[in-house]
Enzyme design. Structure first.
Site, PDB file in Angstrom:
ATOM      1  N   LYS A  54     -34.746  97.287   0.703  1.00  0.00           N
ATOM      2  CA  LYS A  54     -33.325  96.431   0.268  1.00  0.00           C
ATOM      3  C   LYS A  54     -33.587  95.213  -0.206  1.00  0.00           C
ATOM      4  CE  LYS A  54     -29.927  99.524   0.879  1.00  0.00           C
ATOM      5  NZ  LYS A  54     -29.315  99.845  -0.363  1.00  0.00           N
ATOM      6  N   TYR A 108     -37.091 100.049   5.951  1.00  0.00           N
ATOM      7  CA  TYR A 108     -35.703 100.044   5.351  1.00  0.00           C
ATOM      8  C   TYR A 108     -35.286  98.761   4.886  1.00  0.00           C
ATOM      9  CZ  TYR A 108     -30.507  99.985   5.085  1.00  0.00           C
ATOM     10  OH  TYR A 108     -29.304  99.654   4.594  1.00  0.00           O
ATOM     11  N   SER A 140     -28.099  94.784   2.498  1.00  0.00           N
ATOM     12  CA  SER A 140     -28.142  95.497   4.139  1.00  0.00           C
ATOM     13  C   SER A 140     -28.549  93.835   4.883  1.00  0.00           C
ATOM     14  CB  SER A 140     -28.736  96.324   4.595  1.00  0.00           C
ATOM     15  OG  SER A 140     -29.110  96.397   5.902  1.00  0.00           O
TER      16      SER A 140
END
Length: 347
Positions: A158, A154, A130
């Site tokens: 990643k 988050y 991402s």
């Protein structure tokens, strides 16, 4: 217990396993691979995915990526040649309130996939990453060498997963490609729309169809209209980027490939541009509401896709109008399905 649709068949030249292949992005990737003649095996725990999204002819195994033993069995049973690892938790706000859950699901899940690949002798991986790994990047187009500094759990998970893949690759004799998605939107078909309501486009459709005012977080950013600018990528284009990565890993002259690519259009759209496009496409016009700017929102995040264009031959084909039109068609389709089911509101 695992649930298999269809029996074991003679393995063709190439079989790719997709974790999270029954989800919004995963279903489009599965369609793209199947359309290119690949055999597709979907592994999904169906916590957010839908079995109905898995394309005809693909195998579905209901399984958590945390179950390493079951993953290994699936890879061996279907003689898997490569893995596309999409399964992950991805809501930024939720990651802030539940960081331990996100680290367990995303990081431990990726470790489990790698362990299963090692045991089953699978040596090719496409990892779903991402643009959140960049955090608040400096001004200008974001390249793959832009410093990574995630600002939420988050994005951190990643980036850690990218490190995990990179560090494990030499020991596992692994060839891999990591794709850093920018803002995914749209739908390849009306029945494959984004079921969530966490991104700007979906939130705007939700507000307009429910009679509410769309929210704009701040209008004093250093951009032409004062609102944040983002790079939006059609989910069908993103699916084709996965196919391009698979083809690159298939090449006989790239047995030890390891690369990171941005997947974006290379052009940005401001919040107000998105709102105007949604209002024009839907025909629903309501004034927007200015909310306080969020300090963690960078003013301008746009990908430089030059590397993936040059090395994988991929480039985005869809524009913002196409993304909004397809998302609106999917929204209307979901509303009809919901009303037919008797719930009376959009899911």
């Amino acid at each position: 217990m695992e649930k298999l649709t269809g029996g074991k068949a003679e393995s063709p030249r190439e079989t790719w396993l997709l974790t999270g292949g029954a989800g919004y992005i995963g279903a489009h990737v599965a369609e793209s691979l199947a359309g290119a003649g690949k055999r597709v095996v979907v592994v999904d725990d169906l916590s957010t995915g839908l079995a109905s999204r898995v394309p005809a002819g693909a195998e579905l195994v209901t399984c958590s990526v945390l179950d390493t033993e079951q993953l290994t069995d699936v890879m061996r049973r279907f003689q898997v040649d490569g893995v596309i690892h999409l399964a992950a938790k991805k809501a930024v706000d939720e990651s802030v309130s539940q960081p331990l859950h996100y680290y367990h699901q995303n990081v431990r899940g990726t470790a489990s996939v790698l362990e299963a690949m090692s045991s089953a002798g699978v040596r090719r991986l496409v990892f779903s990453s991402s643009a959140a790994v960049y955090g608040v990047p400096p001004a200008g187009p974001v390249t793959e060498s832009t410093p990574t500094a995630p600002i939420n759990p988050y994005g951190a998970t990643k980036l850690i997963c990218e490190w995990l893949v990179r560090d494990a690759a030499p020991a596992l004799d692994l060839s891999w490609i990591s794709l850093r998605y920018f803002n995914v939107a749209g739908a390849g078909r009306p029945d494959l729309g984004d079921p969530g309501a966490t991104n700007l486009l979906q939130l705007t459709l939700q507000a307009l169809t429910r009679g509410a005012r769309p929210q704009v977080f701040g209008q004093s950013h250093p951009t032409p209209d004062g609102t944040c600018i983002r790079d939006y990528i059609h989910v069908a284009d993103l699916a084709d980027a996965h196919l391009a990565a698979v083809r690159q890993l298939d090449r006989p002259d790239s047995p030890e490939l390891h690369d990171v690519y941005n997947v974006g259009c290379g052009r940005g759209a401001s919040v107000l541009e998105v709102l105007r496009t949604v209002q024009r496409v839907t025909g629903i016009r309501r004034p927007y509401e200015i909310a306080p700017a969020r300090p963690v929102d960078p003013p301008d995040v746009v990908a430089d896709p030059a590397r993936i264009q040059a090395e994988l031959g991929w480039s985005a084909k869809h524009d913002l109008d196409s993304m909004v039109s397809s998302a609106w068609a999917a929204w209307q389709h979901a509303a009809v399905v919901t009303v037919s089911a008797g719930t009376g509101s959009h899911p």
